[in-house]
Design a protein around this motif. Structure first.
Motif, PDB file in Angstrom:
ATOM      1  N   HIS A 153       0.826  -1.205   0.000  1.00  0.00           N
ATOM      2  CA  HIS A 153       0.000   0.000   0.000  1.00  0.00           C
ATOM      3  C   HIS A 153       0.864   1.260   0.000  1.00  0.00           C
ATOM      4  N   ALA A 154       2.024   1.166   0.630  1.00  0.00           N
ATOM      5  CA  ALA A 154       2.886   2.327   0.790  1.00  0.00           C
ATOM      6  C   ALA A 154       4.322   1.861   0.949  1.00  0.00           C
ATOM      7  N   ALA A 155       5.258   2.791   0.759  1.00  0.00           N
ATOM      8  CA  ALA A 155       6.678   2.477   0.937  1.00  0.00           C
ATOM      9  C   ALA A 155       7.393   3.698   1.478  1.00  0.00           C
ATOM     10  N   TRP A 156       8.359   3.434   2.334  1.00  0.00           N
ATOM     11  CA  TRP A 156       9.266   4.471   2.819  1.00  0.00           C
ATOM     12  C   TRP A 156      10.665   4.100   2.353  1.00  0.00           C
ATOM     13  N   CYS A 157      11.265   4.954   1.526  1.00  0.00           N
ATOM     14  CA  CYS A 157      12.611   4.738   0.990  1.00  0.00           C
ATOM     15  C   CYS A 157      13.552   5.752   1.630  1.00  0.00           C
ATOM     16  N   ASP A 158      14.553   5.262   2.335  1.00  0.00           N
ATOM     17  CA  ASP A 158      15.454   6.163   3.058  1.00  0.00           C
ATOM     18  C   ASP A 158      16.813   6.239   2.379  1.00  0.00           C
ATOM     19  N   GLU A 159      17.378   7.444   2.344  1.00  0.00           N
ATOM     20  CA  GLU A 159      18.692   7.741   1.754  1.00  0.00           C
ATOM     21  C   GLU A 159      18.830   7.119   0.362  1.00  0.00           C
ATOM     22  N   LEU A 160      17.923   7.488  -0.499  1.00  0.00           N
ATOM     23  CA  LEU A 160      17.894   6.996  -1.872  1.00  0.00           C
ATOM     24  C   LEU A 160      19.218   7.242  -2.589  1.00  0.00           C
ATOM     25  N   ALA A 161      19.873   8.353  -2.289  1.00  0.00           N
ATOM     26  CA  ALA A 161      21.117   8.692  -2.979  1.00  0.00           C
ATOM     27  C   ALA A 161      22.252   7.731  -2.653  1.00  0.00           C
ATOM     28  N   LYS A 162      22.105   6.904  -1.607  1.00  0.00           N
ATOM     29  CA  LYS A 162      23.145   5.924  -1.250  1.00  0.00           C
ATOM     30  C   LYS A 162      22.932   4.563  -1.917  1.00  0.00           C
ATOM     31  N   TRP A 163      21.798   4.359  -2.566  1.00  0.00           N
ATOM     32  CA  TRP A 163      21.487   3.038  -3.111  1.00  0.00           C
ATOM     33  C   TRP A 163      22.441   2.699  -4.249  1.00  0.00           C
ATOM     34  N   ARG A 164      23.216   1.623  -4.083  1.00  0.00           N
ATOM     35  CA  ARG A 164      24.193   1.236  -5.108  1.00  0.00           C
ATOM     36  C   ARG A 164      23.538   0.570  -6.314  1.00  0.00           C
ATOM     37  N   ARG A 165      22.441  -0.111  -6.087  1.00  0.00           N
ATOM     38  CA  ARG A 165      21.696  -0.728  -7.190  1.00  0.00           C
ATOM     39  C   ARG A 165      20.299  -0.120  -7.240  1.00  0.00           C
ATOM     40  N   GLY A 166      20.307   1.206  -7.150  1.00  0.00           N
ATOM     41  CA  GLY A 166      19.071   1.924  -6.938  1.00  0.00           C
ATOM     42  C   GLY A 166      18.049   1.807  -8.040  1.00  0.00           C
ATOM     43  N   ASP A 167      18.475   1.871  -9.294  1.00  0.00           N
ATOM     44  CA  ASP A 167      17.503   1.857 -10.383  1.00  0.00           C
ATOM     45  C   ASP A 167      16.696   0.561 -10.388  1.00  0.00           C
ATOM     46  N   ALA A 168      17.373  -0.562 -10.228  1.00  0.00           N
ATOM     47  CA  ALA A 168      16.665  -1.850 -10.236  1.00  0.00           C
ATOM     48  C   ALA A 168      15.745  -1.967  -9.030  1.00  0.00           C
ATOM     49  N   ALA A 169      16.234  -1.541  -7.848  1.00  0.00           N
ATOM     50  CA  ALA A 169      15.404  -1.621  -6.644  1.00  0.00           C
ATOM     51  C   ALA A 169      14.172  -0.728  -6.782  1.00  0.00           C
ATOM     52  N   TRP A 170      14.369   0.476  -7.289  1.00  0.00           N
ATOM     53  CA  TRP A 170      13.254   1.408  -7.450  1.00  0.00           C
ATOM     54  C   TRP A 170      12.219   0.870  -8.438  1.00  0.00           C
ATOM     55  N   ASP A 171      12.692   0.354  -9.554  1.00  0.00           N
ATOM     56  CA  ASP A 171      11.760  -0.162 -10.568  1.00  0.00           C
ATOM     57  C   ASP A 171      10.934  -1.318 -10.019  1.00  0.00           C
ATOM     58  N   ASN A 172      11.593  -2.248  -9.313  1.00  0.00           N
ATOM     59  CA  ASN A 172      10.854  -3.382  -8.748  1.00  0.00           C
ATOM     60  C   ASN A 172       9.861  -2.919  -7.688  1.00  0.00           C
TER      61      ASN A 172
END
Length: 442
Positions: A153-172
């Motif tokens: 229903h919802a998501a909290w994503c913290d320190e997005l700028a630190k995500w090393r595999r961010g694009d794949a994680a965000w898309d999923n």
């Protein structure tokens, strides 16, 4: 808060740190618990409260360290968890970050929970469960396939700028945001110019909150004063304290690293000082206020090292206004010459400066090349270590970093007026005849 009841939180925030701590210690345990739980009724600042309405999908809190991003995220999730059917994703750079900051940290989910509603955390299942049955699930952006399949229903994503595999994680994650009528995502981060950050900023349905470290009145004054003194005005400080997204353009003549490396106090025995001026286009000829007038003072020592001394540029000033600013800058730094671009006003630039009591020599120059082309020899001076910045000049440095070799200007504002003034001054001091190609003195 009614008119006859004082805002206790505001009163506490206004106290010096030691008095605030003493006041809170004087309260009874039930009073302290009630005060700590009064989020929407006192503690929350406007930037920490979710946007109103249903027409947003992503809420981005892009702010400096200590602004209160984590507290805002934990309070938002806690409010969602009042629904016993809620399924919430908690995504951090690593699973350890989620547990340490978002769940068990001093502003995390367990810390902000109200009495009797503290959620239980199961490390083995990677799940946090509230007493009413609402659940949140731990995900690591380093393992993006964890987010392939689950729905939320919802998501909290913290320190997005630190995500090393961010694009794949965000898309999923986004492909699984399909529970309920209005699935939403909160992103809390100190920004970095990553591809994912740029994608999120372009997303449809985005609402953004901006904030700075100094906006939090509950931080210790000593801490704020220290970090402001140490990092204020630097690229690092603007990113980590002010929440600005600082990055370098491909092909830029100046980089942030280059400018940070050239900082040095100016000596007191400069042999020459010049004030470079880029008058606002059309302002002189038309007799009215124009765009920004670039005014930059640069000095030269006996060893041929140049020092940027001041950025005294003014915006939307009348000819008399910007001419007075030039006169003041020249007097303050004991300049021996003013170098000004003639613009459309031609010789009228000299008349305006003389009318403002600029009695030192004024050299008018007219450019036959574009701003970027005439800036390239000056950028070479920086690369060779022949220029130092005797202070921090954020607006000027932003413009320098917006000049792209072989291209145009991609920095803030319509024109690099401050950068152009710097170029005129450094050309006069350091390049002489060699830097005069494409420039004719009047």
């Amino acid at each position: 808060m009614s008119a006859d009841r004082p805002d206790v939180v505001a009163l506490l925030a206004a106290l010096p740190e030691d008095e605030r701590r003493a006041a809170i210690r004087s309260l009874s345990v039930p009073q302290r618990r009630e005060l700590a739980e009064r989020w929407g009724g006192g503690w929350a600042r406007p930037g920490q409260v979710a946007p109103a309405g249903d027409d947003w999908r992503i809420w981005l809190i892009r702010a400096g360290r200590g602004f209160g991003k984590t507290r805002a995220g934990a309070e938002w999730v806690t409010g969602l968890a009042d629904d016993p059917e809620a399924l919430i994703a908690l995504v951090g750079a690593t699973a350890a970050d989620v547990r340490r900051v978002m769940i068990e940290g001093p502003s995390g989910l367990r810390a902000v929970a109200k009495t009797g509603k503290i959620p239980a955390y199961s490390t083995s299942r990677g799940e946090i469960r509230w007493p009413n049955g609402a659940r949140a699930f731990v995900y690591s952006a380093d393992v993006p396939d964890q987010l392939r399949g689950p729905e939320h229903h919802a998501a909290w994503c913290d320190e997005l700028a630190k995500w090393r595999r961010g694009d794949a994680a965000w898309d999923n994650l986004m492909m699984g945001m399909r529970r309920g009528a209005h699935p939403r995502v909160l992103v809390t981060t100190t920004p970095r110019p990553t591809n994912l950050m740029k994608r999120v900023l372009r997303a449809r349905g985005l609402v953004e909150t901006r904030g700075r470290t100094r906006d939090n009145p509950f931080l210790p004054d000593a801490f704020v004063d220290h970090v402001e003194e140490a990092y204020g005005g630097t690229a690092l400080g603007r990113q980590e304290l002010d929440g600005e997204m600082i990055g370098d353009l491909t092909g830029a003549l100046w980089s942030r690293a280059m400018l940070e490396a050239c900082r040095s106090d100016a000596p007191g025995d400069l042999v020459r000082v010049v004030v470079g001026v880029d008058p606002p286009a059309g302002a002189v000829a038309e007799g009215g206020a124009g765009d920004a007038c670039g005014i930059v003072a640069v000095g030269l020592d006996g060893d041929g090292m140049a020092y940027v001394l001041a950025d005294a540029s003014v915006a939307a000033a009348s000819p008399e206004g910007w001419a007075r600013a030039v006169a003041s800058c020249a007097a303050q730094h004991r300049a021996d010459r003013v170098v000004a671009e003639a613009n459309q006003g031609g010789a009228m630039v000299r008349s305006v400066l003389l009318a403002a009591d600029v009695t030192l020599p004024v050299r008018l120059v007219r450019a036959s090349r574009g701003k970027v082309a005439r800036a390239e020899p000056v950028a070479t001076l920086y690369e060779r270590g022949r220029v130092r910045h005797g202070g921090r000049f954020p607006a000027l440095e932003d413009e320098l970093c917006g000049l792209v070799a072989g291209g145009g200007y991609q920095g803030p504002g319509r024109s690099p007026d401050r950068a152009d003034a710097l170029v005129w001054a450094l050309t006069e001091l350091c390049l002489g005849r060699r830097g005069a190609a494409g420039v004719r003195g009047l």
